[in-house]
Design a protein around this motif. Structure first.
Motif, PDB file in Angstrom:
ATOM      1  N   GLU A 212       0.840  -1.210   0.000  1.00  0.00           N
ATOM      2  CA  GLU A 212       0.000   0.000   0.000  1.00  0.00           C
ATOM      3  C   GLU A 212       0.873   1.258   0.000  1.00  0.00           C
ATOM      4  O   GLU A 212       0.558   2.249  -0.664  1.00  0.00           O
ATOM      5  N   ARG A 213       1.969   1.191   0.743  1.00  0.00           N
ATOM      6  CA  ARG A 213       2.896   2.321   0.743  1.00  0.00           C
ATOM      7  C   ARG A 213       3.594   2.441  -0.613  1.00  0.00           C
ATOM      8  O   ARG A 213       3.835   3.557  -1.096  1.00  0.00           O
TER       9      ARG A 213
ATOM     10  N   HIS B 187       2.271   1.750  -3.463  1.00  0.00           N
ATOM     11  CA  HIS B 187       1.282   2.399  -4.325  1.00  0.00           C
ATOM     12  C   HIS B 187       1.189   3.894  -4.036  1.00  0.00           C
ATOM     13  O   HIS B 187       1.049   4.714  -4.959  1.00  0.00           O
ATOM     14  N   ALA B 188       1.284   4.271  -2.761  1.00  0.00           N
ATOM     15  CA  ALA B 188       1.234   5.692  -2.403  1.00  0.00           C
ATOM     16  C   ALA B 188       2.438   6.444  -2.975  1.00  0.00           C
ATOM     17  O   ALA B 188       2.322   7.617  -3.360  1.00  0.00           O
TER      18      ALA B 188
ATOM     19  N   ASP C 239       4.173   5.448  -5.758  1.00  0.00           N
ATOM     20  CA  ASP C 239       4.138   5.385  -7.227  1.00  0.00           C
ATOM     21  C   ASP C 239       2.855   4.677  -7.634  1.00  0.00           C
ATOM     22  O   ASP C 239       2.735   3.452  -7.508  1.00  0.00           O
ATOM     23  N   SER C 240       1.884   5.447  -8.118  1.00  0.00           N
ATOM     24  CA  SER C 240       0.557   4.901  -8.412  1.00  0.00           C
ATOM     25  C   SER C 240       0.541   3.970  -9.617  1.00  0.00           C
ATOM     26  O   SER C 240      -0.494   3.376  -9.932  1.00  0.00           O
ATOM     27  N   ARG C 241       1.675   3.824 -10.310  1.00  0.00           N
ATOM     28  CA  ARG C 241       1.723   2.867 -11.421  1.00  0.00           C
ATOM     29  C   ARG C 241       1.649   1.427 -10.926  1.00  0.00           C
ATOM     30  O   ARG C 241       1.339   0.512 -11.691  1.00  0.00           O
TER      31      ARG C 241
ATOM     32  N   ILE D 159      -0.131  -1.300  -8.406  1.00  0.00           N
ATOM     33  CA  ILE D 159      -1.416  -1.487  -7.736  1.00  0.00           C
ATOM     34  C   ILE D 159      -1.295  -2.587  -6.686  1.00  0.00           C
ATOM     35  O   ILE D 159      -0.507  -3.531  -6.829  1.00  0.00           O
TER      36      ILE D 159
ATOM     37  N   ARG E  13      -0.644  -0.502 -13.322  1.00  0.00           N
ATOM     38  CA  ARG E  13      -1.808   0.278 -13.750  1.00  0.00           C
ATOM     39  C   ARG E  13      -1.532   0.819 -15.158  1.00  0.00           C
ATOM     40  O   ARG E  13      -1.082   1.953 -15.350  1.00  0.00           O
TER      41      ARG E  13
ATOM     42  N   PRO F  96       2.878   7.985 -18.407  1.00  0.00           N
ATOM     43  CA  PRO F  96       3.559   7.427 -17.223  1.00  0.00           C
ATOM     44  C   PRO F  96       4.413   6.201 -17.520  1.00  0.00           C
ATOM     45  O   PRO F  96       5.324   5.872 -16.742  1.00  0.00           O
ATOM     46  N   TRP F  97       4.125   5.525 -18.640  1.00  0.00           N
ATOM     47  CA  TRP F  97       4.846   4.300 -18.983  1.00  0.00           C
ATOM     48  C   TRP F  97       5.908   4.526 -20.046  1.00  0.00           C
ATOM     49  O   TRP F  97       6.500   3.572 -20.539  1.00  0.00           O
TER      50      TRP F  97
END
Length: 452
Positions: free
Chosen positions: A53-54, A56-57, A59-61, A63, A91, A127-128
Protein backbone atom coordinates in the motif's frame (compact mmCIF):
# COMPACT_ATOMS: atom_id res chain seq x y z
CA UNK A 1 7.87 -58.37 -16.83
CA UNK A 2 4.52 -59.82 -15.71
CA UNK A 3 3.77 -63.50 -15.61
CA UNK A 4 1.75 -65.44 -18.13
CA UNK A 5 -1.70 -64.75 -16.72
CA UNK A 6 -3.45 -61.52 -15.94
CA UNK A 7 -4.76 -61.78 -12.38
CA UNK A 8 -8.27 -60.66 -11.63
CA UNK A 9 -8.34 -56.98 -10.67
CA UNK A 10 -7.69 -56.53 -6.97
CA UNK A 11 -10.71 -54.73 -5.56
CA UNK A 12 -9.40 -54.80 -1.99
CA UNK A 13 -6.30 -56.46 -0.63
CA UNK A 14 -7.01 -58.70 2.39
CA UNK A 15 -5.72 -56.25 5.00
CA UNK A 16 -6.77 -53.07 3.21
CA UNK A 17 -9.51 -52.43 5.76
CA UNK A 18 -6.76 -52.09 8.39
CA UNK A 19 -4.97 -49.50 6.28
CA UNK A 20 -7.89 -47.14 5.74
CA UNK A 21 -7.84 -45.69 9.29
CA UNK A 22 -4.08 -45.08 8.96
CA UNK A 23 -4.56 -42.91 5.88
CA UNK A 24 -7.38 -40.98 7.55
CA UNK A 25 -5.40 -40.51 10.78
CA UNK A 26 -2.57 -39.03 8.74
CA UNK A 27 -4.95 -36.71 6.90
CA UNK A 28 -6.59 -35.59 10.15
CA UNK A 29 -3.18 -34.75 11.60
CA UNK A 30 -2.45 -32.55 8.57
CA UNK A 31 -5.86 -30.88 8.75
CA UNK A 32 -5.45 -30.17 12.48
CA UNK A 33 -2.57 -27.82 11.57
CA UNK A 34 -4.53 -26.09 8.82
CA UNK A 35 -6.20 -23.37 10.91
CA UNK A 36 -3.02 -22.08 12.63
CA UNK A 37 -1.18 -22.20 9.29
CA UNK A 38 -3.87 -20.08 7.64
CA UNK A 39 -3.78 -17.60 10.53
CA UNK A 40 0.00 -17.30 10.19
CA UNK A 41 -0.38 -16.78 6.46
CA UNK A 42 -3.02 -14.07 6.91
CA UNK A 43 -0.85 -12.18 9.42
CA UNK A 44 2.14 -12.35 7.09
CA UNK A 45 0.04 -11.32 4.12
CA UNK A 46 -1.34 -8.31 6.04
CA UNK A 47 2.21 -7.16 6.76
CA UNK A 48 3.14 -7.44 3.10
CA UNK A 49 -0.03 -5.70 1.92
CA UNK A 50 0.73 -2.80 4.28
CA UNK A 51 4.10 -2.39 2.58
CA UNK A 52 2.58 -2.65 -0.89
CA UNK A 53 0.00 0.00 0.00
CA UNK A 54 2.90 2.32 0.74
CA UNK A 55 4.50 1.34 -2.60
CA UNK A 56 1.28 2.40 -4.32
CA UNK A 57 1.23 5.69 -2.40
CA UNK A 58 4.79 6.39 -3.60
CA UNK A 59 4.14 5.39 -7.23
CA UNK A 60 0.56 4.90 -8.41
CA UNK A 61 1.72 2.87 -11.42
CA UNK A 62 1.89 -0.12 -9.05
CA UNK A 63 -1.42 -1.49 -7.74
CA UNK A 64 -2.19 -3.54 -4.63
CA UNK A 65 -4.01 -6.79 -5.47
CA UNK A 66 -6.28 -7.80 -2.59
CA UNK A 67 -7.87 -10.76 -4.40
CA UNK A 68 -5.56 -13.43 -3.02
CA UNK A 69 -8.00 -16.16 -2.00
CA UNK A 70 -6.33 -18.70 -4.29
CA UNK A 71 -2.98 -18.26 -2.55
CA UNK A 72 -4.53 -18.72 0.90
CA UNK A 73 -6.40 -21.79 -0.34
CA UNK A 74 -3.18 -23.42 -1.59
CA UNK A 75 -1.21 -22.47 1.50
CA UNK A 76 -3.81 -24.29 3.61
CA UNK A 77 -3.30 -27.46 1.55
CA UNK A 78 0.47 -27.43 1.93
CA UNK A 79 2.86 -28.57 4.59
CA UNK A 80 5.88 -27.46 2.57
CA UNK A 81 7.28 -23.95 2.82
CA UNK A 82 8.02 -23.13 -0.82
CA UNK A 83 8.10 -19.38 -1.57
CA UNK A 84 4.77 -17.78 -2.50
CA UNK A 85 4.39 -15.42 -5.44
CA UNK A 86 2.70 -12.07 -4.79
CA UNK A 87 1.75 -10.29 -8.00
CA UNK A 88 1.85 -6.50 -8.17
CA UNK A 89 -0.31 -5.45 -11.15
CA UNK A 90 0.78 -2.46 -13.23
CA UNK A 91 -1.81 0.28 -13.75
CA UNK A 92 -1.50 0.31 -17.52
CA UNK A 93 -4.01 0.33 -20.38
CA UNK A 94 -3.39 -3.16 -21.76
CA UNK A 95 -5.19 -2.28 -25.00
CA UNK A 96 -2.39 0.19 -25.73
CA UNK A 97 0.18 -2.61 -25.52
CA UNK A 98 1.31 -4.97 -28.25
CA UNK A 99 2.61 -8.45 -27.41
CA UNK A 100 5.59 -9.11 -29.69
CA UNK A 101 6.56 -12.78 -29.44
CA UNK A 102 10.29 -13.37 -29.55
CA UNK A 103 11.96 -15.46 -32.24
CA UNK A 104 14.37 -16.66 -29.56
CA UNK A 105 11.75 -18.88 -27.92
CA UNK A 106 13.14 -22.41 -27.64
CA UNK A 107 10.69 -25.32 -28.20
CA UNK A 108 10.09 -27.14 -24.94
CA UNK A 109 10.64 -24.04 -22.80
CA UNK A 110 6.91 -23.52 -22.24
CA UNK A 111 5.07 -20.24 -22.87
CA UNK A 112 6.64 -18.03 -25.51
CA UNK A 113 8.61 -15.02 -24.33
CA UNK A 114 7.68 -11.61 -25.66
CA UNK A 115 8.31 -7.89 -25.52
CA UNK A 116 5.64 -5.41 -24.48
CA UNK A 117 5.43 -2.58 -26.94
CA UNK A 118 3.56 0.72 -26.52
CA UNK A 119 1.55 1.43 -29.68
CA UNK A 120 2.42 4.67 -31.45
CA UNK A 121 -1.18 5.84 -31.68
CA UNK A 122 -1.92 5.10 -27.99
CA UNK A 123 -2.87 8.01 -25.74
CA UNK A 124 -2.52 8.43 -21.99
CA UNK A 125 0.60 6.26 -21.83
CA UNK A 126 2.98 8.99 -20.70
CA UNK A 127 3.56 7.43 -17.22
CA UNK A 128 4.85 4.30 -18.98
CA UNK A 129 7.17 6.12 -21.37
CA UNK A 130 9.53 7.54 -18.79
CA UNK A 131 13.20 6.61 -18.85
CA UNK A 132 13.05 4.59 -15.63
CA UNK A 133 10.93 1.81 -17.19
CA UNK A 134 10.82 2.49 -20.96
CA UNK A 135 13.14 1.89 -23.90
CA UNK A 136 12.57 3.96 -27.06
CA UNK A 137 12.40 1.99 -30.32
CA UNK A 138 15.05 2.88 -32.88
CA UNK A 139 13.12 1.55 -35.89
CA UNK A 140 10.56 3.84 -37.54
CA UNK A 141 8.73 0.97 -39.21
CA UNK A 142 7.73 -0.54 -35.87
CA UNK A 143 4.11 -0.30 -34.76
CA UNK A 144 5.44 0.64 -31.36
CA UNK A 145 7.30 3.71 -30.16
CA UNK A 146 9.19 1.63 -27.62
CA UNK A 147 8.93 -1.10 -25.00
CA UNK A 148 8.27 -1.48 -21.27
CA UNK A 149 11.43 -3.16 -20.01
CA UNK A 150 10.99 -5.77 -17.23
CA UNK A 151 14.45 -5.26 -15.70
CA UNK A 152 13.74 -1.53 -15.34
CA UNK A 153 10.33 -2.19 -13.81
CA UNK A 154 11.91 -4.57 -11.30
CA UNK A 155 14.57 -2.03 -10.40
CA UNK A 156 11.95 0.67 -9.74
CA UNK A 157 9.81 -1.75 -7.71
CA UNK A 158 12.79 -2.87 -5.62
CA UNK A 159 13.66 0.71 -4.69
CA UNK A 160 10.01 1.39 -3.85
CA UNK A 161 9.87 -1.69 -1.61
CA UNK A 162 12.96 -0.59 0.30
CA UNK A 163 11.54 2.92 0.79
CA UNK A 164 8.14 1.51 1.81
CA UNK A 165 9.67 -0.87 4.37
CA UNK A 166 11.70 1.95 5.93
CA UNK A 167 8.56 4.11 6.14
CA UNK A 168 6.42 1.33 7.65
CA UNK A 169 9.04 0.48 10.26
CA UNK A 170 9.59 4.12 11.18
CA UNK A 171 5.87 4.75 11.63
CA UNK A 172 5.32 1.36 13.35
CA UNK A 173 2.85 0.23 10.72
CA UNK A 174 4.32 -3.27 10.85
CA UNK A 175 5.55 -5.25 13.90
CA UNK A 176 9.27 -4.88 14.74
CA UNK A 177 11.39 -7.57 13.12
CA UNK A 178 8.51 -8.86 11.01
CA UNK A 179 10.06 -8.19 7.60
CA UNK A 180 13.53 -8.92 6.26
CA UNK A 181 14.53 -7.20 3.01
CA UNK A 182 18.12 -8.51 3.01
CA UNK A 183 17.34 -10.81 0.09
CA UNK A 184 16.28 -7.96 -2.19
CA UNK A 185 18.95 -7.92 -4.90
CA UNK A 186 19.50 -6.41 -8.32
CA UNK A 187 18.96 -8.56 -11.40
CA UNK A 188 16.37 -10.95 -9.93
CA UNK A 189 13.15 -11.69 -11.80
CA UNK A 190 11.39 -12.00 -8.43
CA UNK A 191 11.91 -9.75 -5.44
CA UNK A 192 12.21 -11.94 -2.36
CA UNK A 193 10.95 -10.85 1.07
CA UNK A 194 10.97 -12.93 4.26
CA UNK A 195 8.01 -12.15 6.52
CA UNK A 196 7.76 -13.37 10.13
CA UNK A 197 4.36 -14.33 11.48
CA UNK A 198 4.55 -15.67 15.00
CA UNK A 199 7.15 -18.43 14.95
CA UNK A 200 6.65 -19.10 11.23
CA UNK A 201 8.66 -17.36 8.51
CA UNK A 202 7.04 -17.14 5.07
CA UNK A 203 8.98 -16.15 1.97
CA UNK A 204 7.13 -14.11 -0.62
CA UNK A 205 8.37 -13.44 -4.15
CA UNK A 206 7.04 -10.06 -5.29
CA UNK A 207 6.43 -10.09 -9.05
CA UNK A 208 5.27 -7.19 -11.27
CA UNK A 209 2.53 -8.33 -13.64
CA UNK A 210 0.77 -6.93 -16.70
CA UNK A 211 -2.76 -8.27 -17.15
CA UNK A 212 -3.99 -8.36 -20.74
CA UNK A 213 -6.84 -9.95 -22.65
CA UNK A 214 -5.17 -12.58 -24.78
CA UNK A 215 -6.16 -15.98 -26.11
CA UNK A 216 -4.61 -18.88 -24.22
CA UNK A 217 -4.57 -21.80 -26.64
CA UNK A 218 -3.30 -24.12 -23.91
CA UNK A 219 -6.62 -23.74 -22.05
CA UNK A 220 -8.47 -25.11 -25.05
CA UNK A 221 -6.68 -28.47 -24.90
CA UNK A 222 -8.61 -31.70 -24.92
CA UNK A 223 -7.38 -32.66 -21.44
CA UNK A 224 -9.62 -30.02 -19.84
CA UNK A 225 -12.70 -31.78 -21.21
CA UNK A 226 -12.06 -34.72 -18.88
CA UNK A 227 -11.91 -34.66 -15.11
CA UNK A 228 -12.78 -30.97 -14.63
CA UNK A 229 -16.07 -29.12 -14.10
CA UNK A 230 -17.86 -28.23 -17.32
CA UNK A 231 -17.00 -24.79 -18.71
CA UNK A 232 -13.93 -24.30 -16.53
CA UNK A 233 -11.63 -23.32 -19.42
CA UNK A 234 -14.08 -20.62 -20.56
CA UNK A 235 -14.30 -19.15 -17.07
CA UNK A 236 -10.54 -19.11 -16.60
CA UNK A 237 -9.92 -17.65 -20.08
CA UNK A 238 -12.08 -14.64 -19.22
CA UNK A 239 -9.31 -13.50 -16.84
CA UNK A 240 -6.89 -13.03 -19.75
CA UNK A 241 -3.19 -13.61 -19.22
CA UNK A 242 -0.66 -12.45 -16.65
CA UNK A 243 2.65 -11.34 -18.17
CA UNK A 244 5.61 -11.52 -15.78
CA UNK A 245 9.36 -10.88 -16.25
CA UNK A 246 11.25 -13.73 -17.88
CA UNK A 247 14.60 -12.01 -18.36
CA UNK A 248 15.96 -8.49 -18.54
CA UNK A 249 14.21 -7.68 -21.84
CA UNK A 250 11.35 -10.15 -22.17
CA UNK A 251 8.06 -11.03 -20.48
CA UNK A 252 6.26 -14.37 -20.55
CA UNK A 253 2.79 -15.68 -19.82
CA UNK A 254 2.53 -16.81 -16.21
CA UNK A 255 0.60 -20.05 -15.75
CA UNK A 256 0.45 -19.76 -11.94
CA UNK A 257 -3.01 -18.22 -11.81
CA UNK A 258 -4.38 -20.56 -14.49
CA UNK A 259 -3.16 -23.70 -12.73
CA UNK A 260 -4.36 -22.46 -9.34
CA UNK A 261 -7.83 -21.92 -10.77
CA UNK A 262 -7.81 -25.47 -12.14
CA UNK A 263 -6.76 -26.82 -8.76
CA UNK A 264 -9.51 -24.81 -7.09
CA UNK A 265 -12.01 -26.25 -9.58
CA UNK A 266 -10.99 -29.79 -8.59
CA UNK A 267 -11.86 -28.91 -5.01
CA UNK A 268 -15.47 -28.36 -6.06
CA UNK A 269 -15.79 -32.00 -7.16
CA UNK A 270 -16.67 -34.82 -4.75
CA UNK A 271 -13.86 -37.11 -3.68
CA UNK A 272 -10.37 -36.96 -2.19
CA UNK A 273 -8.34 -35.19 -4.89
CA UNK A 274 -7.12 -32.36 -2.67
CA UNK A 275 -6.90 -34.55 0.43
CA UNK A 276 -4.52 -36.90 -1.38
CA UNK A 277 -2.46 -33.93 -2.60
CA UNK A 278 -2.08 -32.74 1.01
CA UNK A 279 -0.96 -36.22 2.08
CA UNK A 280 1.68 -36.50 -0.64
CA UNK A 281 2.96 -32.99 0.03
CA UNK A 282 3.46 -33.91 3.70
CA UNK A 283 5.11 -37.24 2.87
CA UNK A 284 7.33 -35.46 0.36
CA UNK A 285 8.44 -33.00 3.02
CA UNK A 286 9.12 -35.66 5.64
CA UNK A 287 10.35 -38.66 3.62
CA UNK A 288 11.31 -37.87 0.04
CA UNK A 289 13.46 -34.77 0.32
CA UNK A 290 15.85 -36.00 2.95
CA UNK A 291 14.75 -33.20 5.27
CA UNK A 292 15.84 -30.53 2.76
CA UNK A 293 13.21 -28.26 1.27
CA UNK A 294 15.60 -27.08 -1.44
CA UNK A 295 16.52 -30.44 -2.96
CA UNK A 296 13.22 -32.20 -3.44
CA UNK A 297 9.97 -32.03 -5.30
CA UNK A 298 7.95 -28.85 -4.85
CA UNK A 299 4.26 -28.37 -4.22
CA UNK A 300 3.97 -27.18 -7.83
CA UNK A 301 5.41 -30.50 -9.05
CA UNK A 302 2.82 -32.42 -7.03
CA UNK A 303 0.04 -30.07 -8.12
CA UNK A 304 0.92 -30.80 -11.75
CA UNK A 305 0.79 -34.54 -11.03
CA UNK A 306 -2.72 -34.15 -9.59
CA UNK A 307 -3.91 -32.17 -12.63
CA UNK A 308 -2.69 -34.94 -14.95
CA UNK A 309 -4.13 -37.67 -12.70
CA UNK A 310 -7.51 -35.92 -12.78
CA UNK A 311 -7.64 -36.17 -16.57
CA UNK A 312 -6.33 -39.74 -16.66
CA UNK A 313 -8.86 -40.80 -13.99
CA UNK A 314 -11.93 -38.64 -14.72
CA UNK A 315 -14.54 -40.94 -13.18
CA UNK A 316 -15.92 -39.89 -9.76
CA UNK A 317 -15.42 -43.42 -8.39
CA UNK A 318 -11.66 -43.04 -8.96
CA UNK A 319 -11.55 -40.48 -6.16
CA UNK A 320 -14.13 -41.90 -3.73
CA UNK A 321 -11.54 -43.75 -1.63
CA UNK A 322 -8.70 -41.87 0.09
CA UNK A 323 -6.03 -44.54 -0.37
CA UNK A 324 -7.03 -45.08 -4.00
CA UNK A 325 -6.87 -41.32 -4.60
CA UNK A 326 -3.31 -41.17 -3.29
CA UNK A 327 -2.25 -44.06 -5.52
CA UNK A 328 -3.74 -42.43 -8.62
CA UNK A 329 -1.28 -39.62 -8.10
CA UNK A 330 1.53 -41.96 -7.11
CA UNK A 331 1.45 -44.01 -10.32
CA UNK A 332 1.59 -40.82 -12.42
CA UNK A 333 4.42 -39.43 -10.27
CA UNK A 334 6.42 -42.67 -10.44
CA UNK A 335 6.04 -42.78 -14.21
CA UNK A 336 7.27 -39.18 -14.50
CA UNK A 337 10.26 -39.86 -12.25
CA UNK A 338 11.15 -43.08 -14.07
CA UNK A 339 11.05 -41.35 -17.46
CA UNK A 340 12.52 -38.13 -16.01
CA UNK A 341 9.74 -36.15 -17.62
CA UNK A 342 6.92 -34.31 -15.85
CA UNK A 343 5.04 -32.46 -18.62
CA UNK A 344 3.72 -29.00 -17.83
CA UNK A 345 -0.05 -29.35 -17.72
CA UNK A 346 -0.77 -26.52 -20.17
CA UNK A 347 2.45 -26.80 -22.21
CA UNK A 348 3.19 -30.57 -22.30
CA UNK A 349 6.30 -30.05 -24.44
CA UNK A 350 7.89 -28.37 -21.40
CA UNK A 351 9.49 -30.84 -18.96
CA UNK A 352 9.30 -29.51 -15.38
CA UNK A 353 12.01 -31.92 -14.24
CA UNK A 354 14.54 -30.81 -16.84
CA UNK A 355 17.42 -28.76 -15.39
CA UNK A 356 15.75 -28.97 -11.98
CA UNK A 357 18.96 -29.96 -10.21
CA UNK A 358 17.10 -32.78 -8.46
CA UNK A 359 18.58 -36.22 -7.87
CA UNK A 360 15.70 -37.95 -9.64
CA UNK A 361 17.13 -41.42 -9.09
CA UNK A 362 17.15 -41.01 -5.32
CA UNK A 363 13.71 -39.41 -5.29
CA UNK A 364 12.33 -42.23 -7.42
CA UNK A 365 13.63 -44.83 -4.97
CA UNK A 366 11.99 -43.04 -2.05
CA UNK A 367 8.66 -42.62 -3.81
CA UNK A 368 8.66 -46.25 -4.97
CA UNK A 369 9.43 -47.42 -1.42
CA UNK A 370 6.51 -45.37 -0.09
CA UNK A 371 4.18 -46.71 -2.78
CA UNK A 372 5.24 -50.28 -1.99
CA UNK A 373 5.11 -49.98 1.82
CA UNK A 374 3.48 -46.70 2.91
CA UNK A 375 2.77 -47.74 6.49
CA UNK A 376 6.01 -46.55 8.08
CA UNK A 377 5.60 -43.04 6.61
CA UNK A 378 1.97 -42.79 7.71
CA UNK A 379 2.50 -43.70 11.36
CA UNK A 380 2.43 -40.50 13.38
CA UNK A 381 1.90 -41.94 16.86
CA UNK A 382 2.98 -45.02 18.79
CA UNK A 383 -0.64 -46.22 18.80
CA UNK A 384 -0.44 -46.56 15.03
CA UNK A 385 2.30 -49.17 15.20
CA UNK A 386 1.33 -52.52 13.80
CA UNK A 387 2.43 -55.18 11.39
CA UNK A 388 3.67 -54.03 8.00
CA UNK A 389 2.20 -55.75 5.00
CA UNK A 390 4.54 -57.28 2.39
CA UNK A 391 5.74 -55.04 -0.46
CA UNK A 392 2.98 -54.37 -2.98
CA UNK A 393 5.24 -54.59 -6.03
CA UNK A 394 8.15 -56.56 -7.41
CA UNK A 395 11.39 -55.35 -8.95
CA UNK A 396 9.97 -55.28 -12.48
CA UNK A 397 7.75 -52.28 -11.95
CA UNK A 398 10.36 -49.70 -12.99
CA UNK A 399 10.59 -51.27 -16.46
CA UNK A 400 6.82 -50.91 -16.79
CA UNK A 401 7.01 -47.28 -15.70
CA UNK A 402 9.45 -46.56 -18.54
CA UNK A 403 6.96 -47.49 -21.25
CA UNK A 404 5.53 -43.99 -21.96
CA UNK A 405 9.05 -42.78 -22.77
CA UNK A 406 9.26 -45.21 -25.71
CA UNK A 407 5.60 -44.98 -26.74
CA UNK A 408 3.52 -41.92 -25.75
CA UNK A 409 0.36 -43.96 -26.42
CA UNK A 410 0.87 -45.52 -23.00
CA UNK A 411 0.05 -42.14 -21.40
CA UNK A 412 -3.57 -43.22 -21.09
CA UNK A 413 -6.06 -44.43 -18.49
CA UNK A 414 -5.71 -48.13 -19.36
CA UNK A 415 -1.94 -48.09 -18.75
CA UNK A 416 -2.29 -46.34 -15.40
CA UNK A 417 -5.15 -48.67 -14.43
CA UNK A 418 -2.69 -51.50 -15.11
CA UNK A 419 -0.19 -49.86 -12.75
CA UNK A 420 -2.88 -49.42 -10.08
CA UNK A 421 -3.60 -53.12 -10.30
CA UNK A 422 0.12 -53.87 -9.88
CA UNK A 423 -0.06 -51.88 -6.63
CA UNK A 424 -3.22 -53.81 -5.63
CA UNK A 425 -5.43 -50.72 -5.47
CA UNK A 426 -7.50 -51.02 -8.64
CA UNK A 427 -11.06 -50.83 -7.32
CA UNK A 428 -13.07 -50.09 -10.49
CA UNK A 429 -15.83 -52.43 -11.69
CA UNK A 430 -16.32 -50.89 -15.15
CA UNK A 431 -16.05 -53.75 -17.67
CA UNK A 432 -14.64 -51.58 -20.46
CA UNK A 433 -11.82 -50.29 -18.26
CA UNK A 434 -11.01 -53.79 -17.02
CA UNK A 435 -10.89 -55.02 -20.62
CA UNK A 436 -8.63 -52.13 -21.70
CA UNK A 437 -6.34 -52.79 -18.74
CA UNK A 438 -6.08 -56.47 -19.64
CA UNK A 439 -5.17 -55.47 -23.20
CA UNK A 440 -2.26 -53.48 -21.79
CA UNK A 441 -1.20 -56.53 -19.81
CA UNK A 442 -1.22 -58.68 -22.94
CA UNK A 443 0.83 -56.05 -24.79
CA UNK A 444 3.46 -55.88 -22.05
CA UNK A 445 3.55 -59.68 -21.84
CA UNK A 446 4.24 -59.85 -25.59
CA UNK A 447 7.00 -57.26 -25.23
CA UNK A 448 8.50 -59.27 -22.40
CA UNK A 449 8.53 -62.45 -24.55
CA UNK A 450 10.21 -60.62 -27.42
CA UNK A 451 12.92 -59.21 -25.14
CA UNK A 452 13.64 -62.49 -23.38
Amino acid sequence: MPGSEMPAPCVFAPDMAEQVPLWHHYLLAIQSRESPRVQDYQRAENILLTVLERVHALDSRFIVDYSRDLEAFQFALRSSEDPLDVEVPLRVDSEALLIEESEDTVPGDGPAICRLGVLKEASGMEPWMTEDIFSVSSEDRDKCCGHIVPSKVLCVLKDLLVAAIVHCKHHRLIPPGSLNAASLKEGQMRLSLLVSSGWRKIRFNVVPVVRKKHRVLALEGAQLKLGFPEGISRRISSHGVDLVPDNAQHWRISTGYLLSRLLDALGSLPGHRLDSLSILDRVNLESWGGGSQNHGLTFDHLKTVLLWASTLFPAPEDWADLQGSVYRQLVVLLCCLATRNLPHFLYPECNLLQDSGLDLGVIYQRVEHFASQPEESLRIHVTHLGHSRPPRIDNGVKALLQLPASDPAYWATAYFDFLLDKFQVFNIQDKDRISAMQNIFQKTKTMGSENS
